[in-house]
Design a protein around this motif. Structure first.
Motif, PDB file in Angstrom:
ATOM      1  N   SER A 254       0.766  -1.158   0.045  1.00  0.00           N
ATOM      2  CA  SER A 254       0.025   0.036  -0.258  1.00  0.00           C
ATOM      3  C   SER A 254       0.994   1.006  -0.052  1.00  0.00           C
ATOM      4  N   GLY A 255       0.455   2.166  -0.821  1.00  0.00           N
ATOM      5  CA  GLY A 255       1.540   3.510  -0.790  1.00  0.00           C
ATOM      6  C   GLY A 255       1.387   4.151  -2.263  1.00  0.00           C
ATOM      7  N   VAL A 256       2.075   5.187  -2.298  1.00  0.00           N
ATOM      8  CA  VAL A 256       1.889   6.130  -3.425  1.00  0.00           C
ATOM      9  C   VAL A 256       3.226   6.362  -4.458  1.00  0.00           C
ATOM     10  N   VAL A 257       2.952   6.012  -5.598  1.00  0.00           N
ATOM     11  CA  VAL A 257       4.274   6.336  -6.421  1.00  0.00           C
ATOM     12  C   VAL A 257       4.225   7.663  -7.047  1.00  0.00           C
ATOM     13  N   VAL A 258       5.117   8.504  -6.904  1.00  0.00           N
ATOM     14  CA  VAL A 258       4.918   9.687  -7.607  1.00  0.00           C
ATOM     15  C   VAL A 258       6.117  10.018  -8.744  1.00  0.00           C
ATOM     16  N   LEU A 259       5.595  10.203  -9.764  1.00  0.00           N
ATOM     17  CA  LEU A 259       6.219  10.406 -11.097  1.00  0.00           C
ATOM     18  C   LEU A 259       5.719  11.490 -12.040  1.00  0.00           C
ATOM     19  N   PRO A 260       6.669  12.318 -12.760  1.00  0.00           N
ATOM     20  CA  PRO A 260       6.112  13.127 -13.481  1.00  0.00           C
ATOM     21  C   PRO A 260       5.169  12.816 -14.364  1.00  0.00           C
TER      22      PRO A 260
ATOM     23  N   GLU B  57      -4.010   8.855 -10.698  1.00  0.00           N
ATOM     24  CA  GLU B  57      -4.082  10.491 -10.497  1.00  0.00           C
ATOM     25  C   GLU B  57      -4.792  10.438  -9.151  1.00  0.00           C
ATOM     26  N   VAL B  58      -4.202   9.501  -8.040  1.00  0.00           N
ATOM     27  CA  VAL B  58      -4.691   9.492  -6.707  1.00  0.00           C
ATOM     28  C   VAL B  58      -5.123  11.175  -6.217  1.00  0.00           C
TER      29      VAL B  58
ATOM     30  N   GLY C 104      -1.357   3.940  -5.437  1.00  0.00           N
ATOM     31  CA  GLY C 104      -1.718   5.258  -5.803  1.00  0.00           C
ATOM     32  C   GLY C 104      -0.716   5.758  -6.851  1.00  0.00           C
ATOM     33  N   LEU C 105      -0.986   6.401  -7.937  1.00  0.00           N
ATOM     34  CA  LEU C 105      -0.143   6.642  -9.024  1.00  0.00           C
ATOM     35  C   LEU C 105      -0.497   8.233  -9.179  1.00  0.00           C
ATOM     36  N   THR C 106       0.664   9.118  -9.238  1.00  0.00           N
ATOM     37  CA  THR C 106       0.312  10.488  -9.467  1.00  0.00           C
ATOM     38  C   THR C 106       1.398  11.349  -9.937  1.00  0.00           C
ATOM     39  N   ALA C 107       1.277  12.411 -10.158  1.00  0.00           N
ATOM     40  CA  ALA C 107       2.342  13.256 -10.515  1.00  0.00           C
ATOM     41  C   ALA C 107       2.787  14.294  -9.369  1.00  0.00           C
ATOM     42  N   THR C 108       1.777  14.422  -8.423  1.00  0.00           N
ATOM     43  CA  THR C 108       1.960  15.366  -7.305  1.00  0.00           C
ATOM     44  C   THR C 108       1.042  14.770  -6.103  1.00  0.00           C
ATOM     45  N   LEU C 109       1.537  14.935  -4.984  1.00  0.00           N
ATOM     46  CA  LEU C 109       0.680  14.664  -3.698  1.00  0.00           C
ATOM     47  C   LEU C 109      -0.015  15.851  -3.219  1.00  0.00           C
ATOM     48  N   VAL C 110       0.106  17.078  -4.074  1.00  0.00           N
ATOM     49  CA  VAL C 110      -0.660  18.054  -3.830  1.00  0.00           C
ATOM     50  C   VAL C 110      -2.089  17.826  -3.924  1.00  0.00           C
TER      51      VAL C 110
ATOM     52  N   TYR D 235       7.620   6.115  -3.505  1.00  0.00           N
ATOM     53  CA  TYR D 235       8.724   6.337  -4.471  1.00  0.00           C
ATOM     54  C   TYR D 235       8.332   7.745  -5.208  1.00  0.00           C
ATOM     55  N   GLU D 236       9.342   8.568  -5.307  1.00  0.00           N
ATOM     56  CA  GLU D 236       9.216   9.696  -6.007  1.00  0.00           C
ATOM     57  C   GLU D 236      10.671  10.137  -6.793  1.00  0.00           C
ATOM     58  N   LEU D 237      10.545  10.545  -7.910  1.00  0.00           N
ATOM     59  CA  LEU D 237      11.567  11.304  -8.606  1.00  0.00           C
ATOM     60  C   LEU D 237      11.309  12.493  -9.016  1.00  0.00           C
ATOM     61  N   PRO D 238      12.432  13.483  -8.733  1.00  0.00           N
ATOM     62  CA  PRO D 238      12.292  14.854  -9.147  1.00  0.00           C
ATOM     63  C   PRO D 238      12.080  14.769 -10.736  1.00  0.00           C
ATOM     64  N   TRP D 239      11.203  15.809 -11.166  1.00  0.00           N
ATOM     65  CA  TRP D 239      10.897  16.088 -12.782  1.00  0.00           C
ATOM     66  C   TRP D 239      12.138  16.442 -13.304  1.00  0.00           C
ATOM     67  N   LEU D 240      13.081  17.253 -13.050  1.00  0.00           N
ATOM     68  CA  LEU D 240      14.178  17.818 -13.711  1.00  0.00           C
ATOM     69  C   LEU D 240      15.274  16.509 -14.003  1.00  0.00           C
ATOM     70  N   ARG D 241      15.299  15.820 -12.944  1.00  0.00           N
ATOM     71  CA  ARG D 241      16.355  14.376 -13.119  1.00  0.00           C
ATOM     72  C   ARG D 241      15.919  13.739 -14.444  1.00  0.00           C
ATOM     73  N   LEU D 242      14.519  13.397 -14.625  1.00  0.00           N
ATOM     74  CA  LEU D 242      14.202  12.783 -15.709  1.00  0.00           C
ATOM     75  C   LEU D 242      14.311  13.336 -17.033  1.00  0.00           C
ATOM     76  N   GLU D 243      13.997  14.773 -16.947  1.00  0.00           N
ATOM     77  CA  GLU D 243      14.302  15.526 -17.942  1.00  0.00           C
ATOM     78  C   GLU D 243      15.857  15.516 -18.416  1.00  0.00           C
ATOM     79  N   ASN D 244      16.569  15.743 -17.402  1.00  0.00           N
ATOM     80  CA  ASN D 244      18.096  15.648 -17.649  1.00  0.00           C
ATOM     81  C   ASN D 244      18.631  14.186 -18.334  1.00  0.00           C
ATOM     82  N   GLU D 245      17.798  13.168 -17.941  1.00  0.00           N
ATOM     83  CA  GLU D 245      17.986  11.878 -18.444  1.00  0.00           C
ATOM     84  C   GLU D 245      17.435  11.525 -19.759  1.00  0.00           C
TER      85      GLU D 245
END
Length: 568
Positions: free
Chosen positions: A210-216, A313-314, A335-341, A359-369
């Motif tokens: 149980s839990g939320v994964v946050v990805l852009p 989109e939790v 839960g899947l979402t781009a933001t916990l807001v 789990y969460e990854l910063p948006w700019l890290r994925l942009e840089n990769e």
């Protein structure tokens, strides 16, 4: 504590943190704060963050300790950390893990780290219905049906519960990834998608399921969901924001897994077919006729022996579904979402009933990769003509936001931007239907709103994806899952007040990597001298946390009067 201007933070005694945007260590500090605080406002050079019980509990669930957070804060703070806040922070973070739910074969038990804590909990009168027997020193049996609401009530009182009671397996389902996808290439998850699925299944805090994964947006959250399904191999209920998202989930499952059409059901306003994997909308679950005493669609949760429920989109999960979810604690919940807001302030319900951030990854890290497109964000300050300015000034406060949003001068700026990006696929996104229809008519463009039939939406989306339409005018339907991978420009002409969710979702529409490697451009048109300016600041907070920079341009006539940076 001596002053040290080599450090970018000012930490206050209430958990507020000020971050100097112009400091050389800004990005380092912003990345750290993103782990255990949220951006509250950014009026100028100093950005204001807040540490709350929920941000700190999510940090604890991710493996942070109170001492590690304090050590990091001290290393970045000019004046150190106030002793009173050190005490509160330790209290919040050390509370995580002091209460646990376990199963011992005979039922559920609530375990407390010390007798005094259990006494505090059992003395809460509102929880009396949860207990099955008089408590021991450190344990008490609870009713199985109380598992959800007990966690919610205790979290609201500052007492988070770590749920280690386990989950039912659900009905078994033969499910795996195909050897190759629809493009003929072997199916391989990206490293971070595999990491996210593993974090959900096992968890850094020793719990999994149980839990939320946050990805852009555009990072492939659907693939994380499918990876969890393939690992668990059980019947699954997937809840999504709208019918477009339902269609996309069904397509991805059929193209990339061994599931067949006979295995997948759709439960929407038009179709109600329950199968081993069923994809439903939040709206249909919360809809009932006034004469009905109870919601007839809630029976979907008991129709089959689900082993997993996926909340896509939790952050958009409606309040009534939280009540249903309180009764589903024996079922694994992703839960899947781009933001916990959440604009309604119900982050605590997500934490207690869906689970902590896994789990969460910063948006700019994925942009840089290179996993999502590079993006520039610009806020264009649009003047108002004399008529609109007079109407705005004389209008009651409740009407001003719409008058500013529908500023007629914005149409001219849309034309300028379309000329600037003449060959780039563009979305024109707004809040007000009359405004959207007017712009669409003046530019001879199609418009998609909530009332546009699904087949017509699909036809227009397909034409856009094939390059037959250079631009689409879209309403709030673009806030949610819309598969337009080649869209590279978004022009936001009006929005929902200061919604951080909406800002993130709309930028997300253009973040899919482009075949042309083109950069994405996100424009927000804001009426100069109106409350839209302040609402724009509020909307941008989440993306600024992620490291995006907003360039602000003000105009006089056709000329740029000034440019300034906002953000990092």
């Amino acid at each position: 504590m001596p002053f040290d201007d080599s450090k970018p933070l000012l930490v206050q005694s209430d958990g507020t943190v000020l971050l100097d945007e112009r400091h050389a260590r800004y990005e380092e500090a912003a990345a750290a704060l993103g782990e255990w605080a949220e951006l509250h406002k950014r009026p100028g050079q100093w950005h204001t963050y807040r540490m709350t019980p929920f941000t700190l509990w999510n940090a604890a669930a991710s493996g942070w300790t109170s001492e590690a957070v304090l050590e990091r804060l001290r290393s970045l703070s000019r004046y150190g950390v106030p002793a009173s806040w050190e005490h509160k922070l330790r209290g919040y973070m050390d509370a995580y893990g002091r209460l646990k739910l376990v199963s011992d074969g005979e039922g559920l038990k609530l375990l407390a780290a010390e007798p005094g804590l259990l006494k505090t909990v059992t003395n809460i009168g509102a929880l009396a219905a949860a207990w099955l027997e008089p408590s021991g020193d450190r344990a008490i049996r609870i009713r199985p049906e109380a598992r959800g609401w007990l966690k919610r009530e205790l979290a609201a009182k500052g007492l988070p519960v770590v749920d280690e009671a386990g989950y039912r397996a659900g009905e078994a389902l033969d499910l795996a990834f195909r050897d190759a996808g629809s493009n003929g290439k072997p199916i391989r998850l990206r490293d971070y998608q595999s990491e996210a699925a593993a974090a959900f299944l096992h968890g850094k805090d020793g719990t999994g399921g149980s839990g939320v994964v946050v990805l852009p947006c555009g990072a492939g959250k659907t693939w994380v969901g499918m990876a969890v399904m393939a690992a668990l191999r059980c019947e699954t209920l997937i809840l999504t924001p709208n019918t477009v998202s339902v269609t996309q989930w069904v397509r991805e499952l059929l193209q990339n897994t061994t599931l067949t059409e006979a295995d997948i059901g759709v439960y929407t306003g038009e179709t109600k077919r329950v199968r081993p994997v069923t994809v439903a909308t939040y709206q249909v679950l919360t809809h009932r006729k006034a004469k009905e005493e109870s919601n007839p669609h809630w029976k979907l949760f008991g129709e089959r022996n689900w082993g997993l429920i996926v909340y896509d989109e939790v952050h958009l999960l409606p309040a009534p579904v939280f009540r249903m979810t309180a009764d589903l604690q024996a079922t694994r919940r992703l839960g899947l979402t781009a933001t916990l807001v959440r604009e309604d302030g119900r982050e605590g319900d997500v934490f207690a009933l869906i689970g902590p951030k896994k789990y969460e990854l910063p948006w700019l890290r994925l942009e840089n990769e290179g996993w999502i497109a590079k993006a520039t964000c610009r806020e264009l300050r649009v003047p108002m003509d004399e008529t609109a300015a007079s109407a705005y000034t004389s209008a009651p406060k409740r009407s001003r936001h719409r008058i500013a949003g529908e500023n007629p001068m914005k149409a001219e700026f849309v034309r300028r931007l379309l000329s600037r990006h003449e060959s780039e696929p563009t979305l024109i996104i707004g809040q007000y239907l009359d405004q959207l229809r007017g712009i669409a008519e003046s530019l001879s463009l199609p418009v998609i709103t909530g009332s546009t039939p699904q087949p017509e939406r699909r036809r227009l989306f397909d034409r856009f994806n094939r390059g037959e339409l250079r631009a689409l005018v879209v309403s709030k339907v673009a806030n949610f899952a819309v598969d337009l991978p080649e869209a590279s420009v978004a022009i936001q002409i009006s929005g929902s007040f200061g919604s951080r969710q909406e800002e993130a979702q709309r930028l997300g529409r253009i973040l899919r990597p482009k075949r042309s490697q083109a950069e994405a451009h996100f424009y927000t048109l804001v009426s100069e001298g109106t409350e839209e300016v302040e609402f724009a600041r509020r909307r941008q907070r989440f993306l600024l946390e992620q490291g995006y920079r907003y360039e602000i341009e003000s105009y006089v006539g056709a000329a740029v009067e000034r440019k300034e940076g906002a953000g990092r």
